[in-house]
Design a protein around this motif. Structure first.
Motif, PDB file in Angstrom:
ATOM      1  N   HIS A 240       4.670   3.548 -13.343  1.00 21.51           N
ATOM      2  CA  HIS A 240       4.534   4.758 -12.540  1.00 21.51           C
ATOM      3  C   HIS A 240       4.083   5.963 -13.357  1.00 21.51           C
ATOM      4  O   HIS A 240       3.670   6.963 -12.795  1.00 21.51           O
ATOM      5  CB  HIS A 240       5.840   5.041 -11.804  1.00 21.51           C
ATOM      6  CG  HIS A 240       6.184   3.927 -10.849  1.00 21.51           C
ATOM      7  ND1 HIS A 240       5.511   3.742  -9.665  1.00 21.51           N
ATOM      8  CD2 HIS A 240       7.081   2.926 -10.935  1.00 21.51           C
ATOM      9  CE1 HIS A 240       5.992   2.676  -9.046  1.00 21.51           C
ATOM     10  NE2 HIS A 240       6.937   2.163  -9.795  1.00 21.51           N
ATOM     11  N   ALA A 241       4.136   5.856 -14.663  1.00 16.86           N
ATOM     12  CA  ALA A 241       3.655   6.934 -15.525  1.00 16.86           C
ATOM     13  C   ALA A 241       2.204   6.629 -15.906  1.00 16.86           C
ATOM     14  O   ALA A 241       1.871   5.508 -16.277  1.00 16.86           O
ATOM     15  CB  ALA A 241       4.514   7.044 -16.780  1.00 16.86           C
ATOM     16  N   CYS A 242       1.348   7.610 -15.796  1.00 16.55           N
ATOM     17  CA  CYS A 242      -0.069   7.418 -16.113  1.00 16.55           C
ATOM     18  C   CYS A 242      -0.318   7.689 -17.591  1.00 16.55           C
ATOM     19  O   CYS A 242      -0.069   8.798 -18.063  1.00 16.55           O
ATOM     20  CB  CYS A 242      -0.927   8.351 -15.256  1.00 16.55           C
ATOM     21  SG  CYS A 242      -2.691   8.146 -15.565  1.00 16.55           S
TER      22      CYS A 242
ATOM     23  N   ALA B 170       0.849  -1.196   0.000  1.00 17.57           N
ATOM     24  CA  ALA B 170       0.000   0.000   0.000  1.00 17.57           C
ATOM     25  C   ALA B 170       0.882   1.243   0.000  1.00 17.57           C
ATOM     26  O   ALA B 170       2.074   1.170   0.291  1.00 17.57           O
ATOM     27  CB  ALA B 170      -0.887  -0.018   1.239  1.00 17.57           C
ATOM     28  N   GLY B 171       0.289   2.360  -0.354  1.00 18.54           N
ATOM     29  CA  GLY B 171       0.989   3.629  -0.261  1.00 18.54           C
ATOM     30  C   GLY B 171       1.943   3.943  -1.390  1.00 18.54           C
ATOM     31  O   GLY B 171       2.819   4.788  -1.239  1.00 18.54           O
ATOM     32  N   ARG B 172       1.788   3.303  -2.506  1.00 18.76           N
ATOM     33  CA  ARG B 172       2.683   3.567  -3.637  1.00 18.76           C
ATOM     34  C   ARG B 172       2.149   4.657  -4.560  1.00 18.76           C
ATOM     35  O   ARG B 172       2.719   4.912  -5.609  1.00 18.76           O
ATOM     36  CB  ARG B 172       2.941   2.284  -4.424  1.00 18.76           C
ATOM     37  CG  ARG B 172       3.759   1.289  -3.615  1.00 18.76           C
ATOM     38  CD  ARG B 172       4.618   0.449  -4.475  1.00 18.76           C
ATOM     39  NE  ARG B 172       5.574  -0.296  -3.677  1.00 18.76           N
ATOM     40  CZ  ARG B 172       6.178  -1.384  -4.081  1.00 18.76           C
ATOM     41  NH1 ARG B 172       5.920  -1.862  -5.280  1.00 18.76           N
ATOM     42  NH2 ARG B 172       7.046  -1.992  -3.316  1.00 18.76           N
ATOM     43  N   GLY B 173       1.062   5.276  -4.175  1.00 14.35           N
ATOM     44  CA  GLY B 173       0.525   6.374  -4.965  1.00 14.35           C
ATOM     45  C   GLY B 173      -0.151   5.906  -6.243  1.00 14.35           C
ATOM     46  O   GLY B 173      -0.311   4.710  -6.501  1.00 14.35           O
ATOM     47  N   HIS B 174      -0.515   6.882  -7.058  1.00 18.91           N
ATOM     48  CA  HIS B 174      -1.218   6.612  -8.310  1.00 18.91           C
ATOM     49  C   HIS B 174      -0.290   5.874  -9.276  1.00 18.91           C
ATOM     50  O   HIS B 174       0.803   6.336  -9.569  1.00 18.91           O
ATOM     51  CB  HIS B 174      -1.664   7.945  -8.925  1.00 18.91           C
ATOM     52  CG  HIS B 174      -2.440   7.779 -10.184  1.00 18.91           C
ATOM     53  ND1 HIS B 174      -3.772   7.452 -10.188  1.00 18.91           N
ATOM     54  CD2 HIS B 174      -2.074   7.883 -11.486  1.00 18.91           C
ATOM     55  CE1 HIS B 174      -4.191   7.372 -11.435  1.00 18.91           C
ATOM     56  NE2 HIS B 174      -3.191   7.627 -12.241  1.00 18.91           N
ATOM     57  N   HIS B 175      -0.738   4.710  -9.729  1.00 19.29           N
ATOM     58  CA  HIS B 175       0.043   3.936 -10.689  1.00 19.29           C
ATOM     59  C   HIS B 175      -0.876   2.966 -11.427  1.00 19.29           C
ATOM     60  O   HIS B 175      -2.035   2.796 -11.068  1.00 19.29           O
ATOM     61  CB  HIS B 175       1.192   3.180 -10.009  1.00 19.29           C
ATOM     62  CG  HIS B 175       0.722   2.094  -9.085  1.00 19.29           C
ATOM     63  ND1 HIS B 175       0.333   2.339  -7.791  1.00 19.29           N
ATOM     64  CD2 HIS B 175       0.573   0.767  -9.277  1.00 19.29           C
ATOM     65  CE1 HIS B 175      -0.031   1.198  -7.228  1.00 19.29           C
ATOM     66  NE2 HIS B 175       0.100   0.230  -8.112  1.00 19.29           N
ATOM     67  N   HIS B 176      -0.338   2.366 -12.463  1.00 15.40           N
ATOM     68  CA  HIS B 176      -1.080   1.400 -13.270  1.00 15.40           C
ATOM     69  C   HIS B 176      -0.236   0.146 -13.447  1.00 15.40           C
ATOM     70  O   HIS B 176       0.851   0.040 -12.882  1.00 15.40           O
ATOM     71  CB  HIS B 176      -1.457   2.025 -14.619  1.00 15.40           C
ATOM     72  CG  HIS B 176      -2.311   3.242 -14.449  1.00 15.40           C
ATOM     73  ND1 HIS B 176      -3.615   3.176 -14.020  1.00 15.40           N
ATOM     74  CD2 HIS B 176      -2.038   4.555 -14.614  1.00 15.40           C
ATOM     75  CE1 HIS B 176      -4.109   4.395 -13.939  1.00 15.40           C
ATOM     76  NE2 HIS B 176      -3.178   5.250 -14.289  1.00 15.40           N
ATOM     77  N   HIS B 177      -0.745  -0.795 -14.235  1.00 19.12           N
ATOM     78  CA  HIS B 177      -0.057  -2.073 -14.385  1.00 19.12           C
ATOM     79  C   HIS B 177       0.115  -2.463 -15.849  1.00 19.12           C
ATOM     80  O   HIS B 177      -0.674  -2.069 -16.706  1.00 19.12           O
ATOM     81  CB  HIS B 177      -0.824  -3.174 -13.643  1.00 19.12           C
ATOM     82  CG  HIS B 177      -0.942  -2.887 -12.182  1.00 19.12           C
ATOM     83  ND1 HIS B 177      -2.108  -2.415 -11.613  1.00 19.12           N
ATOM     84  CD2 HIS B 177      -0.033  -2.953 -11.182  1.00 19.12           C
ATOM     85  CE1 HIS B 177      -1.900  -2.231 -10.324  1.00 19.12           C
ATOM     86  NE2 HIS B 177      -0.653  -2.548 -10.043  1.00 19.12           N
ATOM     87  N   PHE B 178       1.142  -3.253 -16.097  1.00 11.39           N
ATOM     88  CA  PHE B 178       1.404  -3.836 -17.410  1.00 11.39           C
ATOM     89  C   PHE B 178       1.432  -5.343 -17.210  1.00 11.39           C
ATOM     90  O   PHE B 178       2.183  -5.860 -16.383  1.00 11.39           O
ATOM     91  CB  PHE B 178       2.758  -3.365 -17.960  1.00 11.39           C
ATOM     92  CG  PHE B 178       3.038  -3.895 -19.341  1.00 11.39           C
ATOM     93  CD1 PHE B 178       2.722  -3.147 -20.465  1.00 11.39           C
ATOM     94  CD2 PHE B 178       3.599  -5.153 -19.525  1.00 11.39           C
ATOM     95  CE1 PHE B 178       2.960  -3.638 -21.743  1.00 11.39           C
ATOM     96  CE2 PHE B 178       3.838  -5.659 -20.787  1.00 11.39           C
ATOM     97  CZ  PHE B 178       3.519  -4.895 -21.903  1.00 11.39           C
ATOM     98  N   SER B 179       0.611  -6.061 -17.960  1.00  9.44           N
ATOM     99  CA  SER B 179       0.529  -7.515 -17.869  1.00  9.44           C
ATOM    100  C   SER B 179       1.134  -8.124 -19.129  1.00  9.44           C
ATOM    101  O   SER B 179       0.675  -7.855 -20.242  1.00  9.44           O
ATOM    102  CB  SER B 179      -0.937  -7.929 -17.730  1.00  9.44           C
ATOM    103  OG  SER B 179      -1.054  -9.336 -17.661  1.00  9.44           O
ATOM    104  N   CYS B 180       2.173  -8.934 -18.936  1.00 14.67           N
ATOM    105  CA  CYS B 180       2.830  -9.571 -20.072  1.00 14.67           C
ATOM    106  C   CYS B 180       2.002 -10.763 -20.546  1.00 14.67           C
ATOM    107  O   CYS B 180       1.715 -11.677 -19.773  1.00 14.67           O
ATOM    108  CB  CYS B 180       4.245 -10.023 -19.714  1.00 14.67           C
ATOM    109  SG  CYS B 180       5.111 -10.759 -21.123  1.00 14.67           S
ATOM    110  N   THR B 181       1.618 -10.731 -21.799  1.00 13.87           N
ATOM    111  CA  THR B 181       0.779 -11.797 -22.359  1.00 13.87           C
ATOM    112  C   THR B 181       1.581 -13.058 -22.636  1.00 13.87           C
ATOM    113  O   THR B 181       1.007 -14.112 -22.904  1.00 13.87           O
ATOM    114  CB  THR B 181       0.106 -11.326 -23.662  1.00 13.87           C
ATOM    115  OG1 THR B 181       1.122 -10.891 -24.579  1.00 13.87           O
ATOM    116  CG2 THR B 181      -0.864 -10.188 -23.394  1.00 13.87           C
TER     117      THR B 181
END
Length: 129
Positions: free
Chosen positions: A92-94, A72-83
């Motif tokens: 970390h870049a939106c 928790a607490g890593r701030g706003h972020h997204h994910h990349f899922s390797c197919t």
């Protein structure tokens, strides 16, 4: 002895999650934690993930119907899922410019957003078949 062991297990699992490149599934947590604690069982991992979640130290992320865990607490972020390899990475870049309060066409008011990008991670993209 039980309290010490429980604390050691908790510390190892928390360290595994802290060092991960993205959110981990239960099986991934188990496999990585067993490097330090060979006798660790899946039931202990589930109990520890529940406890760490209740303490607010980690939180669950659902990607493609599978629950994964990250600190928790890593701030706003997204994910990349390797197919290709199935690993999930934290980005970390939106890639989306939709701040809180944006009115989306049709009258939808944005409060938050989650983005998961899919493709091949650098290791898989560089690997030859």
């Amino acid at each position: 002895m039980t309290a010490t062991r429980s604390t050691r297990q908790r510390d190892v699992i928390a360290r595994v999650l802290d060092g991960a490149e993205g959110p981990l599934a239960v099986g991934d947590v188990l496999a990585r934690a067993q490097a330090d604690l060979p006798g660790l069982g899946v039931a202990t991992v589930y109990r520890t993930l529940k406890l760490l979640t209740e303490q607010g130290r980690i939180h669950p992320v659902t990607l493609d119907g599978e629950t994964r865990y990250e600190p928790a607490g890593r701030g706003h972020h997204h994910h990349f899922s390797c197919t290709r390899c199935g690993r999930v990475f934290t980005l970390h870049a939106c890639p989306v410019a939709l701040p809180h309060g944006t009115v989306y066409p049709g009258g939808f008011i944005v409060e938050a957003h989650e983005v998961t990008l899919y493709g091949q991670c650098p290791a898989c993209a560089g690997a030859r078949d």
